[in-house]
Design a protein around this motif. Sequence first.
Motif, PDB file in Angstrom:
ATOM      1  N   ARG A   5       0.755  -1.132   0.100  1.00  0.00           N
ATOM      2  CA  ARG A   5      -0.171   0.028  -0.057  1.00  0.00           C
ATOM      3  C   ARG A   5       0.726   1.327   0.027  1.00  0.00           C
ATOM      4  O   ARG A   5       0.497   2.162  -0.568  1.00  0.00           O
ATOM      5  CB  ARG A   5      -0.781  -0.165   1.201  1.00  0.00           C
ATOM      6  N   TYR A  31      -7.248  15.467 -11.984  1.00  0.00           N
ATOM      7  CA  TYR A  31      -7.874  14.385 -11.712  1.00  0.00           C
ATOM      8  C   TYR A  31      -7.660  13.328 -12.844  1.00  0.00           C
ATOM      9  O   TYR A  31      -7.412  11.995 -12.730  1.00  0.00           O
ATOM     10  CB  TYR A  31      -9.554  14.437 -11.658  1.00  0.00           C
ATOM     11  N   ARG A  35      -5.553   9.591 -12.995  1.00  0.00           N
ATOM     12  CA  ARG A  35      -6.084   8.459 -13.546  1.00  0.00           C
ATOM     13  C   ARG A  35      -5.178   8.089 -14.535  1.00  0.00           C
ATOM     14  O   ARG A  35      -5.074   6.898 -14.707  1.00  0.00           O
ATOM     15  CB  ARG A  35      -7.550   8.845 -14.223  1.00  0.00           C
ATOM     16  N   GLY A  48      -1.364   8.998  -2.207  1.00  0.00           N
ATOM     17  CA  GLY A  48      -2.433   9.769  -2.055  1.00  0.00           C
ATOM     18  C   GLY A  48      -2.715  10.706  -3.223  1.00  0.00           C
ATOM     19  O   GLY A  48      -1.866  11.407  -3.637  1.00  0.00           O
ATOM     20  N   GLU A  49      -3.814  10.355  -3.801  1.00  0.00           N
ATOM     21  CA  GLU A  49      -4.131  11.105  -4.887  1.00  0.00           C
ATOM     22  C   GLU A  49      -4.108  12.942  -4.768  1.00  0.00           C
ATOM     23  O   GLU A  49      -3.368  13.514  -5.676  1.00  0.00           O
ATOM     24  CB  GLU A  49      -5.403  11.061  -5.567  1.00  0.00           C
ATOM     25  N   GLY A  50      -4.139  13.034  -3.509  1.00  0.00           N
ATOM     26  CA  GLY A  50      -3.979  14.614  -3.367  1.00  0.00           C
ATOM     27  C   GLY A  50      -2.592  15.232  -3.377  1.00  0.00           C
ATOM     28  O   GLY A  50      -2.090  16.414  -3.514  1.00  0.00           O
ATOM     29  N   TYR A  53      -1.007  17.548  -6.383  1.00  0.00           N
ATOM     30  CA  TYR A  53      -1.174  18.851  -6.869  1.00  0.00           C
ATOM     31  C   TYR A  53      -0.077  19.762  -6.073  1.00  0.00           C
ATOM     32  O   TYR A  53       0.484  20.524  -6.982  1.00  0.00           O
ATOM     33  CB  TYR A  53      -2.556  19.280  -6.039  1.00  0.00           C
ATOM     34  N   ARG A  75     -17.303  21.817 -17.197  1.00  0.00           N
ATOM     35  CA  ARG A  75     -17.086  22.200 -15.672  1.00  0.00           C
ATOM     36  C   ARG A  75     -15.714  22.960 -15.975  1.00  0.00           C
ATOM     37  O   ARG A  75     -14.747  22.548 -16.910  1.00  0.00           O
ATOM     38  CB  ARG A  75     -16.746  21.065 -14.840  1.00  0.00           C
ATOM     39  N   ARG A  77     -11.857  23.750 -15.222  1.00  0.00           N
ATOM     40  CA  ARG A  77     -10.965  22.769 -14.834  1.00  0.00           C
ATOM     41  C   ARG A  77      -9.584  23.689 -14.662  1.00  0.00           C
ATOM     42  O   ARG A  77      -9.319  24.368 -15.861  1.00  0.00           O
ATOM     43  CB  ARG A  77     -10.535  21.581 -15.293  1.00  0.00           C
TER      44      ARG A  77
ATOM     45  N   GLU B  30      -8.680  23.070  -6.132  1.00  0.00           N
ATOM     46  CA  GLU B  30      -8.278  21.674  -6.857  1.00  0.00           C
ATOM     47  C   GLU B  30      -8.601  20.543  -6.426  1.00  0.00           C
ATOM     48  O   GLU B  30      -9.155  19.619  -7.198  1.00  0.00           O
ATOM     49  CB  GLU B  30      -6.662  22.095  -7.339  1.00  0.00           C
ATOM     50  N   LEU B  31      -8.398  20.222  -5.113  1.00  0.00           N
ATOM     51  CA  LEU B  31      -8.820  18.996  -4.442  1.00  0.00           C
ATOM     52  C   LEU B  31     -10.236  18.852  -4.412  1.00  0.00           C
ATOM     53  O   LEU B  31     -10.786  17.876  -4.655  1.00  0.00           O
ATOM     54  CB  LEU B  31      -8.059  19.167  -3.238  1.00  0.00           C
ATOM     55  N   ASP B  33     -12.264  20.340  -6.440  1.00  0.00           N
ATOM     56  CA  ASP B  33     -12.631  19.602  -7.989  1.00  0.00           C
ATOM     57  C   ASP B  33     -12.438  18.070  -8.220  1.00  0.00           C
ATOM     58  O   ASP B  33     -13.133  17.249  -8.724  1.00  0.00           O
ATOM     59  CB  ASP B  33     -11.924  20.280  -9.097  1.00  0.00           C
ATOM     60  N   HIS B  34     -11.162  17.719  -7.470  1.00  0.00           N
ATOM     61  CA  HIS B  34     -10.872  16.128  -7.766  1.00  0.00           C
ATOM     62  C   HIS B  34     -11.768  15.653  -6.934  1.00  0.00           C
ATOM     63  O   HIS B  34     -12.113  14.287  -7.382  1.00  0.00           O
ATOM     64  CB  HIS B  34      -9.264  16.069  -7.028  1.00  0.00           C
ATOM     65  N   HIS B  36     -14.767  16.070  -6.229  1.00  0.00           N
ATOM     66  CA  HIS B  36     -16.015  15.780  -6.767  1.00  0.00           C
ATOM     67  C   HIS B  36     -16.183  14.996  -7.854  1.00  0.00           C
ATOM     68  O   HIS B  36     -16.819  14.405  -8.289  1.00  0.00           O
ATOM     69  CB  HIS B  36     -16.398  17.567  -7.487  1.00  0.00           C
ATOM     70  N   ASP B  37     -15.105  15.145  -8.671  1.00  0.00           N
ATOM     71  CA  ASP B  37     -14.679  14.285  -9.976  1.00  0.00           C
ATOM     72  C   ASP B  37     -14.888  12.650  -9.500  1.00  0.00           C
ATOM     73  O   ASP B  37     -15.307  11.941 -10.391  1.00  0.00           O
ATOM     74  CB  ASP B  37     -13.491  14.422 -10.804  1.00  0.00           C
ATOM     75  N   SER B  38     -14.014  12.675  -8.421  1.00  0.00           N
ATOM     76  CA  SER B  38     -13.997  11.195  -8.049  1.00  0.00           C
ATOM     77  C   SER B  38     -15.337  10.296  -7.531  1.00  0.00           C
ATOM     78  O   SER B  38     -15.799   9.293  -7.952  1.00  0.00           O
ATOM     79  CB  SER B  38     -13.018  11.152  -6.787  1.00  0.00           C
ATOM     80  N   GLU B  41     -17.497  10.212 -10.659  1.00  0.00           N
ATOM     81  CA  GLU B  41     -17.045   8.733 -11.447  1.00  0.00           C
ATOM     82  C   GLU B  41     -17.688   7.689 -10.633  1.00  0.00           C
ATOM     83  O   GLU B  41     -17.981   6.547 -11.479  1.00  0.00           O
ATOM     84  CB  GLU B  41     -15.742   8.772 -11.517  1.00  0.00           C
ATOM     85  N   ARG B  42     -17.295   7.473  -9.240  1.00  0.00           N
ATOM     86  CA  ARG B  42     -17.932   6.306  -8.787  1.00  0.00           C
ATOM     87  C   ARG B  42     -19.326   6.141  -8.788  1.00  0.00           C
ATOM     88  O   ARG B  42     -19.797   5.107  -8.594  1.00  0.00           O
ATOM     89  CB  ARG B  42     -17.210   6.441  -7.430  1.00  0.00           C
ATOM     90  N   ALA B  58      -8.094   7.548   2.438  1.00  0.00           N
ATOM     91  CA  ALA B  58      -7.004   6.420   1.904  1.00  0.00           C
ATOM     92  C   ALA B  58      -6.795   6.935   0.502  1.00  0.00           C
ATOM     93  O   ALA B  58      -5.832   6.710  -0.111  1.00  0.00           O
ATOM     94  CB  ALA B  58      -7.834   5.128   2.114  1.00  0.00           C
ATOM     95  N   ARG B  59      -7.950   7.255   0.025  1.00  0.00           N
ATOM     96  CA  ARG B  59      -7.583   7.716  -1.608  1.00  0.00           C
ATOM     97  C   ARG B  59      -7.000   8.999  -1.893  1.00  0.00           C
ATOM     98  O   ARG B  59      -6.045   9.048  -2.725  1.00  0.00           O
ATOM     99  CB  ARG B  59      -9.078   7.696  -2.334  1.00  0.00           C
ATOM    100  N   ILE B  60      -7.524  10.119  -1.243  1.00  0.00           N
ATOM    101  CA  ILE B  60      -6.920  11.257  -1.348  1.00  0.00           C
ATOM    102  C   ILE B  60      -5.618  11.539  -0.484  1.00  0.00           C
ATOM    103  O   ILE B  60      -4.705  12.155  -1.067  1.00  0.00           O
ATOM    104  CB  ILE B  60      -7.973  12.467  -1.091  1.00  0.00           C
ATOM    105  N   GLY B  61      -5.647  10.935   0.551  1.00  0.00           N
ATOM    106  CA  GLY B  61      -4.433  11.186   1.669  1.00  0.00           C
ATOM    107  C   GLY B  61      -4.774  11.802   2.560  1.00  0.00           C
ATOM    108  O   GLY B  61      -5.668  12.617   3.003  1.00  0.00           O
ATOM    109  N   LEU B  66      -0.806  15.388   3.677  1.00  0.00           N
ATOM    110  CA  LEU B  66      -0.684  16.294   2.426  1.00  0.00           C
ATOM    111  C   LEU B  66      -0.475  17.678   2.544  1.00  0.00           C
ATOM    112  O   LEU B  66       0.186  18.198   1.744  1.00  0.00           O
ATOM    113  CB  LEU B  66      -2.247  16.262   1.912  1.00  0.00           C
ATOM    114  N   VAL B  69       3.325  17.420   2.659  1.00  0.00           N
ATOM    115  CA  VAL B  69       3.705  17.378   1.216  1.00  0.00           C
ATOM    116  C   VAL B  69       3.720  18.836   0.719  1.00  0.00           C
ATOM    117  O   VAL B  69       4.522  19.035   0.024  1.00  0.00           O
ATOM    118  CB  VAL B  69       2.909  16.406   0.383  1.00  0.00           C
TER     119      VAL B  69
END
Lengths: 124, 249
Positions: A5, A31, A35, A48-50, A53, A75, A77, B30-31, B33-34, B36-38, B41-42, B58-61, B66, B69
Motif C-alpha cells: 500500500r 484528476y 487516472r 495519496g491522490e491529493g 497537486y 466544468r 478545470r 483543486e482538491l 474539484d478532484h 467532486h470528479d472522483s 465517477e464512482r 485513503a484515496r486522497i491522502g 498532504l 507534502v
Amino acid sequence: MTAARTNPDFVNGVPELLALQLLARRPMYGYELVRAIETSTGQDLEFGEGCIYPVLHRLEQQGALESRRESVNGRSRVVYRATPGGRKKLAVSTAAWRQVVRAVDQVLRGDVLQGDQDGQPAVA
Amino acid sequence: MDNRQLLERLAREMQRRGLPASYIQRYVDELGDHIHDSVEERTHAMSKDAHGSTDLTARIGDPIRLAQVAAAEYRKANFWGRHPILTFLLAPIPLVVVVWIAMFAAGMLTMYGRNEGGDGADSWPIPLIWTSIVWFRVASVIPPALVALLLCYLARRGGLSWRWSLAACLLVAVIAGLFRGQLELPRAMSKGQLMLGFGFGLAGWFQQLLQFSLPLATGLGFAWWMAQRHTVSPSAQTTDTVEGFRQAA
C-alpha cells in the motif's frame, strides 16, 4: 501478489517524473492526470491522490508546467501542460532515472567486480 | 472524515505550516474539484462506495500528510526554501555589509562629484551639507532594516517557519548594533573622511541602539504576525469553497 500500500522511500521523485512525462504527451487536469498515472502504471504505484497537486504547483512555479483554467465537459478545470523548459527537465530526469535503475539493477542482479569474489577489494 | 472535514482540516494544517492563503486556496479548490470528479465517477460506475466517503482519506491522502507534502513542495520551489541555513544563517551578515557598502559608496561618489572644485563643504550650500550628514545616518540605519524585511519576506514566500526569519533578524540586529561610523566632510584644506568599523561606545549609543532595534523589531513583528495567522480559523473564502463543494457533491 498484492502490491504494498505504501511505496518505498526511493520512489519519492517518481510522481514528478510521471506527471512531466504524461503532461508532455497532452495537457490534462489533476484528476485526469491521476487516472492516467494509475492506468499507465497498471496501479502498481500507489500514492495519496491529493499529493499530485503540490508537485504540479511546484513544477509550475519552476517553469516546467503552465496552467490555465479551462472549461472541460462543462466544468471549469485547471489544465496543466508541459512547457519547453519542462520537456528539457523531463529529458534530464529520464536520463538520470535510467542511470539509477541500471546501476541499482546491476547490483541487484549480482554482478560483481573482479576481486570481490576472493574477498579482496576491487582495484581499478 | 467526510469531504468537507478533509478540506477544512487540510486548510488548517497548511495554515499552521505558514503557507500563504492564496496557495492554500488554490490547493483546496483543486482538491475539491478532484473529489467532486472522483465521487461523480464512482456514482456513475455504481461501485460499492459510490455514496460513501469512508475511504476518502485513503484515496486522497491524510490531511496532515498532504499538508506536509504541500509545505515541502512549496519550499522546494525556491532557493531560500531549499537552502534555509545558507539564506537565513550564513547570508544575512554579508548581505548587510554589501548593502552598507553600496549605500556609503553612493553617498561618497555624490560628495566626490560635488567636491571637484576642491573647496570642500565650505562652499556647499547648507541643504547639501545637511543632506550629506542625514544620508550618513540613514545609510547606517536603513540597510539592516531593509535586509531584515527582505529576510522576513523570503521566509514568508518560502513557507518557512518564523523561527528562521527571527534568527536571521537577530543576527542582523547584532551586527547592526555593533556598527559604528564617522564622517568628516571635505574642506578646502583637508580631504573628507569616512571611517567605518565595529564596536560599542557611549558616544553614538542612541544611533547604535536604533540600528539594533529596527531589525529586531522587524523580526519580532513578523513572528507575532505569523503566530496570529496560525491561531485564526481558516479564511471565510476557504470555508465558502468547502461549503460549495459539499453542496455540489
